[in-house]
Design a protein around this motif. Structure first.
Motif, PDB file in Angstrom:
ATOM      1  N   PRO A  64     114.017  85.725  21.413  1.00  0.00           N
ATOM      2  CA  PRO A  64     113.252  84.719  22.153  1.00  0.00           C
ATOM      3  C   PRO A  64     113.395  83.308  21.591  1.00  0.00           C
ATOM      4  O   PRO A  64     113.260  82.337  22.337  1.00  0.00           O
ATOM      5  CB  PRO A  64     111.807  85.201  22.044  1.00  0.00           C
ATOM      6  CG  PRO A  64     111.788  86.125  20.879  1.00  0.00           C
ATOM      7  CD  PRO A  64     113.154  86.713  20.779  1.00  0.00           C
ATOM      8  N   GLU A  65     113.698  83.174  20.314  1.00  0.00           N
ATOM      9  CA  GLU A  65     113.784  81.839  19.708  1.00  0.00           C
ATOM     10  C   GLU A  65     115.155  81.191  19.873  1.00  0.00           C
ATOM     11  O   GLU A  65     115.350  80.041  19.474  1.00  0.00           O
ATOM     12  CB  GLU A  65     113.409  81.899  18.219  1.00  0.00           C
ATOM     13  CG  GLU A  65     114.366  82.677  17.343  1.00  0.00           C
ATOM     14  CD  GLU A  65     114.135  84.192  17.326  1.00  0.00           C
ATOM     15  OE1 GLU A  65     114.911  84.883  16.642  1.00  0.00           O
ATOM     16  OE2 GLU A  65     113.203  84.691  17.987  1.00  0.00           O
ATOM     17  N   LEU A  66     116.094  81.867  20.499  1.00  0.00           N
ATOM     18  CA  LEU A  66     117.428  81.303  20.730  1.00  0.00           C
ATOM     19  C   LEU A  66     117.333  80.091  21.648  1.00  0.00           C
ATOM     20  O   LEU A  66     116.595  80.102  22.640  1.00  0.00           O
ATOM     21  CB  LEU A  66     118.338  82.365  21.355  1.00  0.00           C
ATOM     22  CG  LEU A  66     119.811  81.995  21.489  1.00  0.00           C
ATOM     23  CD1 LEU A  66     120.468  81.945  20.112  1.00  0.00           C
ATOM     24  CD2 LEU A  66     120.526  82.996  22.380  1.00  0.00           C
ATOM     25  N   SER A  67     118.077  79.040  21.346  1.00  0.00           N
ATOM     26  CA  SER A  67     118.035  77.835  22.183  1.00  0.00           C
ATOM     27  C   SER A  67     118.710  78.109  23.534  1.00  0.00           C
ATOM     28  O   SER A  67     119.588  78.974  23.638  1.00  0.00           O
ATOM     29  CB  SER A  67     118.728  76.658  21.492  1.00  0.00           C
ATOM     30  OG  SER A  67     120.126  76.744  21.661  1.00  0.00           O
ATOM     31  N   LEU A  68     118.309  77.336  24.532  1.00  0.00           N
ATOM     32  CA  LEU A  68     118.911  77.490  25.859  1.00  0.00           C
ATOM     33  C   LEU A  68     120.402  77.193  25.822  1.00  0.00           C
ATOM     34  O   LEU A  68     121.184  77.796  26.548  1.00  0.00           O
ATOM     35  CB  LEU A  68     118.232  76.560  26.865  1.00  0.00           C
ATOM     36  CG  LEU A  68     116.863  76.986  27.358  1.00  0.00           C
ATOM     37  CD1 LEU A  68     116.386  76.034  28.450  1.00  0.00           C
ATOM     38  CD2 LEU A  68     116.864  78.402  27.877  1.00  0.00           C
ATOM     39  N   PHE A  69     120.803  76.250  24.979  1.00  0.00           N
ATOM     40  CA  PHE A  69     122.214  75.898  24.890  1.00  0.00           C
ATOM     41  C   PHE A  69     123.032  77.048  24.303  1.00  0.00           C
ATOM     42  O   PHE A  69     124.126  77.343  24.777  1.00  0.00           O
ATOM     43  CB  PHE A  69     122.390  74.628  24.062  1.00  0.00           C
ATOM     44  CG  PHE A  69     121.758  73.433  24.718  1.00  0.00           C
ATOM     45  CD1 PHE A  69     122.378  72.801  25.784  1.00  0.00           C
ATOM     46  CD2 PHE A  69     120.538  72.962  24.290  1.00  0.00           C
ATOM     47  CE1 PHE A  69     121.798  71.719  26.412  1.00  0.00           C
ATOM     48  CE2 PHE A  69     119.936  71.868  24.903  1.00  0.00           C
ATOM     49  CZ  PHE A  69     120.575  71.249  25.971  1.00  0.00           C
TER      50      PHE A  69
END
Length: 153
Positions: free
Chosen positions: A105-110
């Protein structure tokens, strides 16, 4: 006597901390799910009714064990055409993708966008500590980017 005039000072706005745009901020959390013992007939009906292209498959304990998609179902439909079987009583467990690639869940959108491009997958389950939290689709990602402000880009 020396007078100094500096003029009106404009207070600089306080810099807002840059909020990282994460998968958790844009994932879907109200998911349709299936069980390994559900039939493809049931899956086809639900996918068509809800206008979705796939869903996670959870075991009795709620653990993610696979994903079933329209493509998985289509393979069985084509096979049924050749064997003249209009019903699809086979189980989800026999047709689902079992080696599921998940995102935290903490992965960036990029970084998530890079995964979508690299792996050419339409949806990723979002999992933390073995628990399914939600799902992010390519559509979720595309809807998120126009909302970005210059300061969060």
């Amino acid at each position: 006597m020396v007078k100094s005039f500096q003029g009106v000072r404009v207070a600089e706005p306080k810099k807002q901390p840059v909020k990282h745009l994460t998968v958790a901020d844009h994932m879907s959390t109200r998911l349709t799910t299936f069980k390994p013992d559900d039939t493809l007939d049931q899956v086809l009906e639900v996918l068509a009714k809800k206008k979705i292209s796939g869903a996670p498959v959870l075991d009795e304990s709620g653990a993610l064990v696979g994903i079933i998609s329209e493509v998985d179902c289509l393979k069985e439909i084509i096979k049924g055409k050749y064997t003249n079987t209009p019903k699809f009583p086979s189980k989800v467990a026999d047709h689902m993708t079992k080696n599921v690639i998940t995102l935290p869940p903490e992965l960036s959108l990029f970084d998530a966008a890079g995964k979508f491009l690299e792996l050419k997958i339409r949806r990723f389950p979002v999992v933390q500590n073995g628990q399914l939290l939600g799902q992010i689709s390519l559509s979720d990602l595309i809807r998120a980017f126009p909302k970005l402000k210059q300061t969060t880009w």
